[in-house]
Write a protein that holds these residues in place. Sequence first.
Motif, mmCIF file in Angstrom:
data_model
loop_
_atom_site.group_PDB
_atom_site.id
_atom_site.type_symbol
_atom_site.label_atom_id
_atom_site.label_comp_id
_atom_site.label_asym_id
_atom_site.label_seq_id
_atom_site.Cartn_x
_atom_site.Cartn_y
_atom_site.Cartn_z
ATOM 1 N N UNK A 93 0.828 -1.198 0.000
ATOM 2 C CA UNK A 93 0.000 0.000 0.000
ATOM 3 C C UNK A 93 0.867 1.254 0.000
ATOM 4 N N UNK A 94 1.861 1.283 0.868
ATOM 5 C CA UNK A 94 2.719 2.466 0.975
ATOM 6 C C UNK A 94 3.689 2.580 -0.198
ATOM 7 N N UNK A 95 3.957 1.466 -0.864
ATOM 8 C CA UNK A 95 4.779 1.538 -2.068
ATOM 9 C C UNK A 95 3.967 2.125 -3.223
ATOM 10 N N UNK A 96 2.673 1.776 -3.277
ATOM 11 C CA UNK A 96 1.817 2.300 -4.342
ATOM 12 C C UNK A 96 1.492 3.768 -4.126
ATOM 13 N N UNK A 97 1.293 4.154 -2.857
ATOM 14 C CA UNK A 97 1.000 5.553 -2.511
ATOM 15 C C UNK A 97 2.012 5.976 -1.452
ATOM 16 N N UNK A 98 3.171 6.504 -1.872
ATOM 17 C CA UNK A 98 4.250 6.804 -0.920
ATOM 18 C C UNK A 98 3.890 7.840 0.139
ATOM 19 N N UNK A 100 2.220 8.831 3.015
ATOM 20 C CA UNK A 100 1.492 8.071 4.026
ATOM 21 C C UNK A 100 0.281 8.825 4.561
ATOM 22 N N UNK A 101 0.403 10.134 4.672
ATOM 23 C CA UNK A 101 -0.738 10.914 5.115
ATOM 24 C C UNK A 101 -1.911 10.790 4.161
ATOM 25 N N UNK A 102 -1.611 10.683 2.872
ATOM 26 C CA UNK A 102 -2.664 10.522 1.869
ATOM 27 C C UNK A 102 -3.344 9.166 2.011
ATOM 28 N N UNK A 103 -2.574 8.137 2.329
ATOM 29 C CA UNK A 103 -3.143 6.807 2.547
ATOM 30 C C UNK A 103 -4.119 6.831 3.717
ATOM 31 N N UNK A 104 -3.681 7.441 4.813
ATOM 32 C CA UNK A 104 -4.532 7.494 5.996
ATOM 33 C C UNK A 104 -5.777 8.341 5.736
ATOM 34 N N UNK A 105 -5.626 9.436 5.031
ATOM 35 C CA UNK A 105 -6.776 10.289 4.715
ATOM 36 C C UNK A 105 -7.779 9.545 3.838
ATOM 37 N N UNK A 106 -7.283 8.781 2.878
ATOM 38 C CA UNK A 106 -8.180 8.017 2.006
ATOM 39 C C UNK A 106 -8.950 6.965 2.795
ATOM 40 N N UNK A 107 -8.261 6.293 3.694
ATOM 41 C CA UNK A 107 -8.939 5.306 4.537
ATOM 42 C C UNK A 107 -10.012 5.977 5.397
ATOM 43 N N UNK A 108 -9.675 7.129 5.977
ATOM 44 C CA UNK A 108 -10.623 7.830 6.856
ATOM 45 C C UNK A 108 -11.850 8.297 6.084
ATOM 46 N N UNK A 251 3.994 8.408 9.638
ATOM 47 C CA UNK A 251 5.058 9.013 8.833
ATOM 48 C C UNK A 251 6.448 8.725 9.402
ATOM 49 N N UNK A 252 6.552 8.620 10.716
ATOM 50 C CA UNK A 252 7.865 8.600 11.354
ATOM 51 C C UNK A 252 8.416 7.206 11.632
ATOM 52 N N UNK A 253 7.589 6.197 11.579
ATOM 53 C CA UNK A 253 8.124 4.878 11.924
ATOM 54 C C UNK A 253 8.147 3.970 10.712
#
Length: 255
Positions: A93-98, A100-108, A251-253
Amino acid sequence: MSTLTTRRPGFREALAFEWTKFASLRSTRWTTAAVGLVTVAGAVFVGLSGSLQSDDTVLGGSLTLSVVSLMIAGVVGALTICGEYASGTVTSTLAAVPRRGRVLAAKAVLLAALLAGLALVACTAAYLLGGAILEDGTYARGEPMPALLGIACLFAVVGVLGLAIGVLVRHAAGAVTAVIAVMLLPSLFGPLFGDAQRWIAGATPTAALEKLTQTSDASPEAVGSLGAWPSLALVTAYTVALLLLAARRLRRRDV
């Protein structure tokens, strides 16, 4: 000579990815469906069993099991991310959408939209069923609007709350336990804090739900003296704060 550039996935693409994953997992599909089924089943049970209190409303009685549905909504949010950690697909998932904030926002956004829509339909159906079964006029009907809209918003918020907890905990069992603890423990242990009970118990999503459904159980001593909409705003505020903390941790870990 031409130069080929690859555009990074935007929010729309991230949202499409999340929908594909969400719809393809049997666990999240069935758990989400349970949110609506439990709510409607509760209205039928309360209506047919005659267990509604004399001072309750049709709205409150019909949505008796919406408290359980609200917990399930939080579990759905937690499983949305914890399932990826368990299977290892979060790396893809994070490789497709680097971003990370955008990934979390999309899920939310996906969770909020699905749960709000489902809750609005299910709670409206439960209210109509309850009204049809209890049509003798013995009970006050309550004020369904705009309460049903507020309830739908609360389901969306609790789903996002579960997502934030899932990001922070990362393990399904721990995240589900934490979600249920947030929903139940303040009410269970509130009496130990004396006069502060109404504020401790009143800050929970379940307290906001009881106020919105106008149930007779929503006394100031049990769920605090804040109104239904201020309680919803309070739950939303600390959910947003927890989501921002989750975004920072994501983002940090390392994954």
